[in-house]
Scaffold this active site. Structure first.
Site, PDB file in Angstrom:
ATOM      1  N   CYS B 120       0.884  -1.160   0.000  1.00  0.00           N
ATOM      2  CA  CYS B 120       0.000   0.000   0.000  1.00  0.00           C
ATOM      3  C   CYS B 120       0.918   1.204   0.000  1.00  0.00           C
ATOM      4  O   CYS B 120       1.529   1.527   1.011  1.00  0.00           O
ATOM      5  CB  CYS B 120      -0.911   0.038   1.216  1.00  0.00           C
ATOM      6  SG  CYS B 120      -1.880   1.554   1.274  1.00  0.00           S
ATOM      7  N   CYS B 123      -0.706   4.253   2.401  1.00  0.00           N
ATOM      8  CA  CYS B 123      -0.548   4.181   3.856  1.00  0.00           C
ATOM      9  C   CYS B 123      -0.296   2.743   4.257  1.00  0.00           C
ATOM     10  O   CYS B 123       0.830   2.279   4.221  1.00  0.00           O
ATOM     11  CB  CYS B 123      -1.732   4.778   4.590  1.00  0.00           C
ATOM     12  SG  CYS B 123      -3.358   4.208   4.070  1.00  0.00           S
ATOM     13  N   SER B 124      -1.329   2.006   4.601  1.00  0.00           N
ATOM     14  CA  SER B 124      -1.110   0.641   5.056  1.00  0.00           C
ATOM     15  C   SER B 124      -2.361  -0.184   4.862  1.00  0.00           C
ATOM     16  O   SER B 124      -2.670  -1.027   5.675  1.00  0.00           O
ATOM     17  CB  SER B 124      -0.738   0.646   6.532  1.00  0.00           C
ATOM     18  OG  SER B 124      -1.788   1.281   7.241  1.00  0.00           O
ATOM     19  N   CYS B 125      -3.105   0.079   3.798  1.00  0.00           N
ATOM     20  CA  CYS B 125      -4.299  -0.705   3.530  1.00  0.00           C
ATOM     21  C   CYS B 125      -3.878  -2.163   3.434  1.00  0.00           C
ATOM     22  O   CYS B 125      -2.852  -2.488   2.837  1.00  0.00           O
ATOM     23  CB  CYS B 125      -4.974  -0.241   2.238  1.00  0.00           C
ATOM     24  SG  CYS B 125      -5.495   1.486   2.337  1.00  0.00           S
TER      25      CYS B 125
END
Lengths: 111, 219
Positions: B120, B123-125
């Protein structure tokens, strides 16, 4: 052997507050305060802005940005003004300092 | 007077002269989170009990074993495999793995020709319902920037060397779409049941930074 993990399990959250701020955000999303994509967009922008200043390692600094962005978003939504957050932060700090070790910490609302 | 109970009892240990006289002071960000909780609880915006349920769910009930079960079923059951590849979201929901944020789950399958890897860059999906909370490296700037630019080097850092000529496809997750890599089924696992197969499926193999374990390593 079946069903056995040989990987050493990693801690799910490295610090209790990481879990708290994560859960708070998920809960606010589920209760309809904001849509997840709107959160992700702000958080992504926050990470990008912080990442320019220094390389983020995905640990403590990641959740620091998370908290910063959430504080900003809640202020923007009119749910928690920065001055109010600071007042309660200071109140919690005072409560910890005033509570004898080993006893539960209570916040005495100044209002 | 309103009294609020703190949610956690794990406090930062600070070793100072005044130590142990009072309750251990949590780090500053923890106090800021508490401040937010206090304000939002007083307004009726949040329910502290719901926060505890969410933490408990992510710490104890959600983890890569969920994803491993999905992968193992895909390996063992051709019909499940077909449905999963067509539209994974309802298939994993049937197993009880719901996306809390209403995201779609897309399964991408490794083959002899192509290796899939997930990142991702925003961000941090991450497919939380299937893999739990992402590891720190998934959230790091280094991984997020390098996975797209130089996936083979990143794979090498994870100890994965792919055969020459195998393509690497990198999938960039979004808030709406989360990817689950279906690793290649290891040889020598013919006739294995789902439980046995699931033990070969590592978290990293479902992100694409690893491969499934071979039977000899899992024994």
């Amino acid at each position: 052997m079946t069903g056995q993990m040989t990987d050493r399990p990693e801690p799910v959250f490295a610090a209790p507050w990481h879990a708290q701020v994560f859960a708070l955000t998920v809960h606010l999303n589920e209760s309809g305060l904001f849509a997840w994509p709107d959160w992700a967009e702000r958080f992504g922008a926050g990470l990008k802005a912080r990442g320019l200043a220094k390389e983020l390692d995905g640990g403590e600094d990641y959740f620091s940005v998370w908290l910063e962005v959430l504080e900003g978003y809640l202020a923007e939504l009119g749910q928690a003004e920065p001055a109010e957050v600071e007042r309660f932060r200071a109140a919690w700090e005072a409560a910890y300092l005033a509570t004898p070790h080993g006893e539960p910490v209570h916040l005495q609302a100044s209002a | 007077m309103v009294r609020f109970m703190p949610h956690d009892h794990h406090h930062d240990h600070r070793h100072g002269a005044e130590d142990h006289a009072h309750a251990l002071l949590p780090p500053d960000p923890a106090l800021r989170v508490k401040a937010l909780e206090t304000i939002l609880t007083a307004k009726g915006v949040i329910d502290p009990a719901a926060l505890d349920v969410i933490i408990d769910t992510y710490e104890t009930k959600i983890g890569p074993r969920n994803g491993a079960e999905v992968v193992a079923r895909a390996w063992a059951d051709p019909d499940f495999h077909a449905r999963l590849m067509e539209d994974a979201t309802p298939v994993v929901a049937d197993l009880g793995f719901f996306g809390r944020q209403g995201e779609h789950i897309v399964a991408v399958e490794n083959t002899a020709e192509v290796h899939n890897m997930v990142v991702c860059t925003l961000c941090s999906c991450y497919p939380w319902p299937l893999l739990g909370i992402p590891p720190a490296w998934y959230k790091s700037d280094a991984y997020r920037s390098r996975a797209v630019r130089e996936p083979r080097k990143v794979l090498a850092d994870f100890g994965v060397t792919l055969p020459e000529g195998k393509a690497v496809r990198v999938w960039d997750s979004t808030a709406e779409i989360r990817y689950l890599v279906i690793p290649e089924r290891p040889a020598g696992t013919e006739g294995w049941d789902v439980e046995r197969l699931a033990a070969l499926v590592t978290r990293d193999s479902m992100i694409g930074t690893g491969l499934a374990r071979v039977p000899e390593d899992a024994a």
